[in-house]
Write an enzyme that holds these catalytic residues in place. Structure first.
Site, PDB file in Angstrom:
ATOM      1  N   HIS A  73       6.832 -12.875   2.239  1.00 35.50           N
ATOM      2  CA  HIS A  73       6.147 -11.875   3.053  1.00 35.50           C
ATOM      3  C   HIS A  73       4.699 -11.743   2.623  1.00 35.50           C
ATOM      4  O   HIS A  73       4.392 -11.718   1.430  1.00 35.50           O
ATOM      5  CB  HIS A  73       6.854 -10.516   2.897  1.00 35.50           C
ATOM      6  N   GLN A 123      14.713   1.345  -2.019  1.00 36.41           N
ATOM      7  CA  GLN A 123      13.349   1.780  -2.357  1.00 36.41           C
ATOM      8  C   GLN A 123      12.500   1.737  -1.098  1.00 36.41           C
ATOM      9  O   GLN A 123      12.698   0.889  -0.230  1.00 36.41           O
ATOM     10  CB  GLN A 123      12.781   0.817  -3.402  1.00 36.41           C
ATOM     11  N   LYS A 143      13.164  -6.712   3.495  1.00 39.11           N
ATOM     12  CA  LYS A 143      12.136  -5.703   3.774  1.00 39.11           C
ATOM     13  C   LYS A 143      12.091  -5.398   5.263  1.00 39.11           C
ATOM     14  O   LYS A 143      12.193  -6.298   6.093  1.00 39.11           O
ATOM     15  CB  LYS A 143      10.759  -6.203   3.343  1.00 39.11           C
ATOM     16  N   GLU A 184      10.174 -11.105  -9.397  1.00 38.90           N
ATOM     17  CA  GLU A 184       9.180 -11.178  -8.324  1.00 38.90           C
ATOM     18  C   GLU A 184       8.419 -12.491  -8.410  1.00 38.90           C
ATOM     19  O   GLU A 184       8.022 -12.915  -9.494  1.00 38.90           O
ATOM     20  CB  GLU A 184       8.196 -10.021  -8.429  1.00 38.90           C
ATOM     21  N   ARG A 188      -2.159  -9.321   1.016  1.00 35.96           N
ATOM     22  CA  ARG A 188      -1.117  -9.103   0.011  1.00 35.96           C
ATOM     23  C   ARG A 188       0.003 -10.108   0.278  1.00 35.96           C
ATOM     24  O   ARG A 188       0.526 -10.179   1.360  1.00 35.96           O
ATOM     25  CB  ARG A 188      -0.590  -7.672   0.077  1.00 35.96           C
ATOM     26  N   ASN A 226       8.358   1.542   0.001  1.00 36.46           N
ATOM     27  CA  ASN A 226       7.019   1.254  -0.518  1.00 36.46           C
ATOM     28  C   ASN A 226       5.979   1.646   0.513  1.00 36.46           C
ATOM     29  O   ASN A 226       6.237   1.588   1.719  1.00 36.46           O
ATOM     30  CB  ASN A 226       6.861  -0.236  -0.830  1.00 36.46           C
ATOM     31  N   TYR A 230       7.206   0.110   3.925  1.00 41.29           N
ATOM     32  CA  TYR A 230       8.369  -0.754   4.052  1.00 41.29           C
ATOM     33  C   TYR A 230       9.555  -0.260   3.251  1.00 41.29           C
ATOM     34  O   TYR A 230       9.417   0.313   2.182  1.00 41.29           O
ATOM     35  CB  TYR A 230       8.055  -2.214   3.758  1.00 41.29           C
ATOM     36  N   ASP A 247      -2.065 -12.922  -6.607  1.00 43.48           N
ATOM     37  CA  ASP A 247      -1.922 -13.670  -5.360  1.00 43.48           C
ATOM     38  C   ASP A 247      -2.871 -14.858  -5.294  1.00 43.48           C
ATOM     39  O   ASP A 247      -2.475 -15.948  -4.879  1.00 43.48           O
ATOM     40  CB  ASP A 247      -2.124 -12.754  -4.159  1.00 43.48           C
ATOM     41  N   ARG A 254       1.232  17.285  23.459  1.00 50.17           N
ATOM     42  CA  ARG A 254       1.302  17.722  22.056  1.00 50.17           C
ATOM     43  C   ARG A 254       1.023  16.588  21.084  1.00 50.17           C
ATOM     44  O   ARG A 254       0.664  16.813  19.945  1.00 50.17           O
ATOM     45  CB  ARG A 254       2.685  18.293  21.739  1.00 50.17           C
ATOM     46  N   HIS A 279       4.851 -12.844  -1.078  1.00 49.65           N
ATOM     47  CA  HIS A 279       5.760 -12.352  -2.107  1.00 49.65           C
ATOM     48  C   HIS A 279       7.207 -12.567  -1.684  1.00 49.65           C
ATOM     49  O   HIS A 279       7.539 -12.477  -0.507  1.00 49.65           O
ATOM     50  CB  HIS A 279       5.535 -10.854  -2.347  1.00 49.65           C
TER      51      HIS A 279
END
Length: 189
Positions: free
Chosen positions: A119, A47, A72, A143, A59, A49, A132, A169, A23, A62
């Site tokens: 990260h 939260q 995270k 941030e 990315r 994301n 995440y 970045d 399946r 951060h």
């Protein structure tokens, strides 16, 4: 679910068991009992994301000011990405070190990084999804970014990809510049 502490204090990799039959597939990328057994504490989720990136998108790096920081739990439900944890905590025994883990839709492997760790990731395929769970909501005022191309960090970005970065970045300070400006969190053993 199997778990393993990474070489950077406060970071783990988790690999769930996959259940496949004619399946399709069932997998549980996050399991609280396994998480608590590995880390010693539950994951508070404020939260979730979800990002979609084309091949070569980088990315990060951060992180958020501590307190409150932002832990995270990251996994990849579609495509593949190179996920990198960077220790940006001043005073840490692994300050400036990184560890890279491939996350992909084949393994549903996940990485957890606690508050204060940096990260970053690079999409290895088009339409790669990073999903995440975050311990605190996004707060732009706290941030921070360190350049993912900082030569002193020497992050292992794939050399066969055309790198695509956001202005934020690509314009981020190096780790040394962020330290000199007092922008890095401190290590709390």
């Amino acid at each position: 679910m199997q778990s393993k502490a990474l070489s950077i204090p406060g970071a783990w990799v988790f690999e769930p068991t996959r259940f496949e039959d004619d399946r399709g597939l069932f997998v549980s990328p996050y399991q609280e009992a396994a998480f608590v057994e590995a880390t010693g504490a539950p994951l508070v989720v404020a939260q979730s994301n979800h990002s979609v990136s084309r091949r070569g998108v980088i990315r990060g790096v951060h992180y958020a000011d501590v307190p409150p920081g932002q832990a995270k739990y990251v996994y990849c439900p579609r495509g593949a990405l190179l996920d990198i944890v960077v220790d940006v905590r001043v005073g840490s025994p692994t300050f400036g070190a990184h560890e890279a883990v491939v996350l992909d839709a084949g393994s549903y492997r996940a990485v957890y990084l606690s508050e204060g760790l940096g990260h970053a990731f690079c999409a290895l395929e088009d339409d790669t999804v990073a999903s995440y769970l975050c311990s605190t909501p996004y707060a732009p005022a706290i941030e921070r970014t360190v350049s993912p191309l900082d030569p002193a960090l020497a992050l292992p970005w794939p050399s066969d990809l055309t790198q695509v970065l956001s202005d934020k970045d690509s314009g981020g300070p190096t780790l040394a510049e962020a330290a000199a400006q007092g922008l890095l969190p401190h290590y709390l053993p």
